[in-house]
Design an enzyme around this catalytic site. Structure first.
Site: not given
Ligand code: FPP
Length: 235
Positions: A2, A19, A113, A178
């Site tokens: 997050d 992201h 893994l 969550s």
């Molecule tokens: C949550 O942060 C993150 C996501 C919904 C996307 C996760 C994706 C990645 C980490 C990209 C790479 C992943 C892989 C498996 C290749 P948020 O957007 O909710 O952050 P915020 O709370 O600051 O808005």
């Protein structure tokens, strides 16, 4: 994982940049877990609820998954990682479904893994789909509802063949689950890190492991365990 959005906002960048920056710590955590002999790692990459985000953000994230799988599968395979997607696969873009199927098939025989990418995943969805599987068995007479045990239920979940997690790590400062692995986390140690996911480093990961190493895990029992009952000594 997050905090991508906030990481980007703090830099005046679009959320997608956060992201994208989140990929590097994903690579690091997979590598660390592989090298340290961790049996299984499950990354919560996209929740059932995340579909409700603006479509430009959703398609950007799906494209990141596509690129990452295309680019990284060969390396994961070389490192003997077994890759799998857990979640509602039919909701994913068709091209992503095909890539996932290919990556799973290529790495299925690996003994390193076990990596689960939770995409279009929700703990509640998982519980509902497990119920559907068991109900279908009951309908065809293969199972009596009265005989359903915790083991049947656990066996119908997405992570049926993966041990329950020992450690849960959430970045980004929130203290909540969550809708992640609701059933599987029953006795998992919960670790919350205030930093944002794109900044998650080896040092942060080691802090989480140090926290875990200090936990006294009782699983509802007493500690230290009681001495063996009379007549069982030495058994
Ligand atoms: C949550 O942060 C993150 C996501 C919904 C996307 C996760 C994706 C990645 C980490 C990209 C790479 C992943 C892989 C498996 C290749 P948020 O957007 O909710 O952050 P915020 O709370 O600051 O808005």
């Amino acid at each position: 994982m997050d905090g991508n959005g906030r990481w980007a906002a703090a830099r005046g960048l679009p959320r997608h940049a956060g992201h994208k920056a989140g990929i590097s710590p994903v690579r690091m955590v997979i590598q660390e877990c592989s090298q340290r002999g961790v049996e299984a790692l499950t990354l919560f990459a996209f929740s059932s609820e995340n579909w409700g985000r603006p479509s430009i953000e959703v398609s950007g994230i799906m494209n990141l998954f596509l690129d990452a799988l295309e680019r990284e599968t060969a390396q994961l395979h070389a490192n003997r990682v077994r890759v799998r997607i857990v979640g509602e696969r039919r909701t994913l873009p068709v091209r992503l479904q095909a890539l996932v199927a290919a990556a799973q098939a290529q790495t299925a025989g690996n003994d390193g893994l076990r990596l689960q990418l939770a995409v279009s995943y929700g703990g509640r969805w998982d519980i509902v789909q497990a119920n559907q599987r068991l109900a279908e068995q009951c309908l065809v007479g293969a199972l009596n509802p009265r005989d359903i045990t915790e083991a049947h239920f656990a066996g119908a979940l997405e992570l049926a063949d993966v041990p329950d997690p020992d450690l849960f790590i959430r970045t980004g400062g929130e203290r909540r689950i969550s809708n992640f692995l609701l059933w599987n986390l029953a006795y998992t140690e919960l670790y919350f890190s205030d930093g944002l996911w794109p900044d998650f480093s080896v040092a942060h990961f080691e802090e989480a492991l140090a926290f875990f190493a200090q936990r006294e895990r009782r699983f509802g029992l007493t500690y230290p365990p009681p001495p063996p009952a009379a007549g069982q000594a030495g058994s």
